[in-house]
Design an enzyme around this catalytic site. Structure first.
Site, short mmCIF file in Angstrom:
data_model
loop_
_atom_site.label_atom_id
_atom_site.label_comp_id
_atom_site.label_asym_id
_atom_site.label_seq_id
_atom_site.Cartn_x
_atom_site.Cartn_y
_atom_site.Cartn_z
N PRO A 65 0.99 -1.31 -0.11
CA PRO A 65 -0.01 0.02 -0.04
C PRO A 65 0.81 1.37 0.02
CG PRO A 65 -0.02 -1.15 2.16
CD PRO A 65 0.60 -2.08 1.23
N ASN A 66 0.28 2.38 -0.97
CA ASN A 66 0.95 3.73 -0.90
C ASN A 66 2.42 3.75 -1.65
OD1 ASN A 66 -1.04 4.88 0.89
ND2 ASN A 66 -0.30 3.71 2.51
N ARG A 109 5.27 10.88 -2.64
CA ARG A 109 5.24 10.45 -1.04
C ARG A 109 6.23 10.43 -0.31
NH1 ARG A 109 5.15 4.43 0.98
NH2 ARG A 109 4.36 4.81 3.15
N TYR A 118 11.31 8.35 0.95
CA TYR A 118 11.39 7.14 -0.14
C TYR A 118 12.17 7.57 -1.48
CZ TYR A 118 7.92 5.41 3.46
OH TYR A 118 7.47 4.87 4.49
N ASN A 138 7.91 -6.01 -0.99
CA ASN A 138 8.09 -4.83 -0.18
C ASN A 138 6.41 -4.77 0.37
OD1 ASN A 138 7.79 -2.29 1.35
ND2 ASN A 138 8.92 -1.16 -0.27
N ALA A 172 3.14 -0.93 4.59
CA ALA A 172 2.88 -1.00 6.00
C ALA A 172 2.31 -2.28 6.48
CB ALA A 172 1.56 0.03 6.12
N HIS A 198 4.31 -4.73 9.03
CA HIS A 198 4.22 -4.67 10.42
C HIS A 198 3.09 -5.47 11.09
CE1 HIS A 198 7.56 -1.98 9.23
NE2 HIS A 198 6.48 -1.25 8.54
N GLU A 238 12.55 -9.74 0.98
CA GLU A 238 12.00 -8.64 1.44
C GLU A 238 12.78 -7.43 1.20
OE1 GLU A 238 11.14 -9.13 5.87
OE2 GLU A 238 10.23 -6.95 5.87
N HIS A 296 12.84 -3.10 1.55
CA HIS A 296 12.22 -2.05 1.85
C HIS A 296 13.23 -0.65 1.39
CE1 HIS A 296 9.23 -3.92 4.47
NE2 HIS A 296 10.36 -4.70 4.96
N LEU A 297 12.48 0.35 1.02
CA LEU A 297 13.17 1.62 0.37
C LEU A 297 13.90 2.17 1.74
CD1 LEU A 297 10.16 2.41 -1.45
CD2 LEU A 297 12.22 2.50 -2.66
N SER A 298 13.36 2.42 2.75
CA SER A 298 13.99 3.15 3.87
C SER A 298 14.66 1.88 4.77
CB SER A 298 12.90 3.73 4.62
OG SER A 298 11.83 2.95 5.14
N ARG A 309 13.94 4.17 11.86
CA ARG A 309 12.51 4.91 12.22
C ARG A 309 11.56 4.36 13.34
NH1 ARG A 309 9.58 4.47 6.43
NH2 ARG A 309 8.49 6.20 7.47
C1 DQA Z 1 8.47 0.69 3.73
C2 DQA Z 1 8.61 1.06 5.14
C3 DQA Z 1 7.15 0.66 5.83
O1 DQA Z 1 7.44 0.96 7.05
C4 DQA Z 1 6.15 1.75 5.20
O2 DQA Z 1 4.91 1.43 5.92
C5 DQA Z 1 6.20 1.69 3.74
C6 DQA Z 1 7.40 1.59 3.27
C7 DQA Z 1 9.64 1.14 2.84
O3 DQA Z 1 9.92 0.62 1.73
O4 DQA Z 1 10.53 1.81 3.38
O5 DQA Z 1 5.19 2.15 3.16
O6 DQA Z 1 8.01 -0.68 3.47
#
Ligand code: DQA
Length: 166
Positions: A28-29, A36, A41, A92, A95, A98, A116, A118-120, A125
């Site tokens: 999502p997102n 965003r 990101y 990825n 959200a 988690h 798995e 993640h960009l960040s 965080r």
């Molecule tokens: C994310 C990290 C997640 O905590 C966050 O909810 C995202 C992006 C990342 O790619 O860093 O939407 O997965």
């Protein structure tokens, strides 16, 4: 149905296409990448990431399919549909990383080797981002490299497939 070729993790049972295939799932997102929270990101859009993945896939001899959804159920459905025709999953879950037991269970149910991404760097965080429901069912995790993380994952995926297929 043919004789079947095992997935990188060894659990697949149905016929698999001659060209190895990777499925990249974005949660999502992530459809809003580029606009965003660019400080977190980056400025690369999802369409650009998918294009780069497909181009790298051509170089590596991997067919790359991409999928994005804001819905947990749709992600579960897409992972289930990959059973028997995808060698490796790059995900990825955003959200849902988690919170989602359903995505974890789908990965386990299909038996597809999973990376798995993640960009960040989630460990830099908020504490609620430190837990991942899929961390221990993934082969490995890549985070903190922005969009490059997907390309690193695809190279790792190619090596997994090579080891599994010979
Ligand atoms: C994310 C990290 C997640 O905590 C966050 O909810 C995202 C992006 C990342 O790619 O860093 O939407 O997965």
């Amino acid at each position: 149905m043919g004789s079947g070729t095992k997935s990188a993790s060894g659990a697949g049972t149905r016929s698999r296409p001659a060209t190895p295939a990777a499925l990249v799932v974005h949660g999502p997102n992530l459809n809003l990448l580029g606009e965003r929270e660019p400080a977190v990101y980056g400025s690369t859009t999802l369409a650009q990431i998918d294009e780069q993945l497909k181009a790298l896939g051509r170089e590596l001899g991997l067919e790359v399919e991409t999928f994005q959804s804001n819905s947990e159920g749709a992600i579960v459905d897409r992972i289930q549909a990959a059973r028997g025709c995808i060698d490796v999953l790059i995900i990825n879950p955003a959200a849902y990383t988690h919170t989602s037991v359903a995505i974890r269970d789908a990965i386990l149910a299909t038996g597809i080797a999973c990376i798995e991404v993640h960009l960040s760097n989630v460990y830099k965080r908020e504490p609620f981002r430190h837990h991942s429901t899929i961390a221990d069912v993934a082969v490995g995790r890549i985070m903190g490299f922005g969009a490059d993380g997907y390309m690193i994952a695809l190279r790792a995926a190619r090596n997994l497939v090579k080891a599994a297929r010979g």
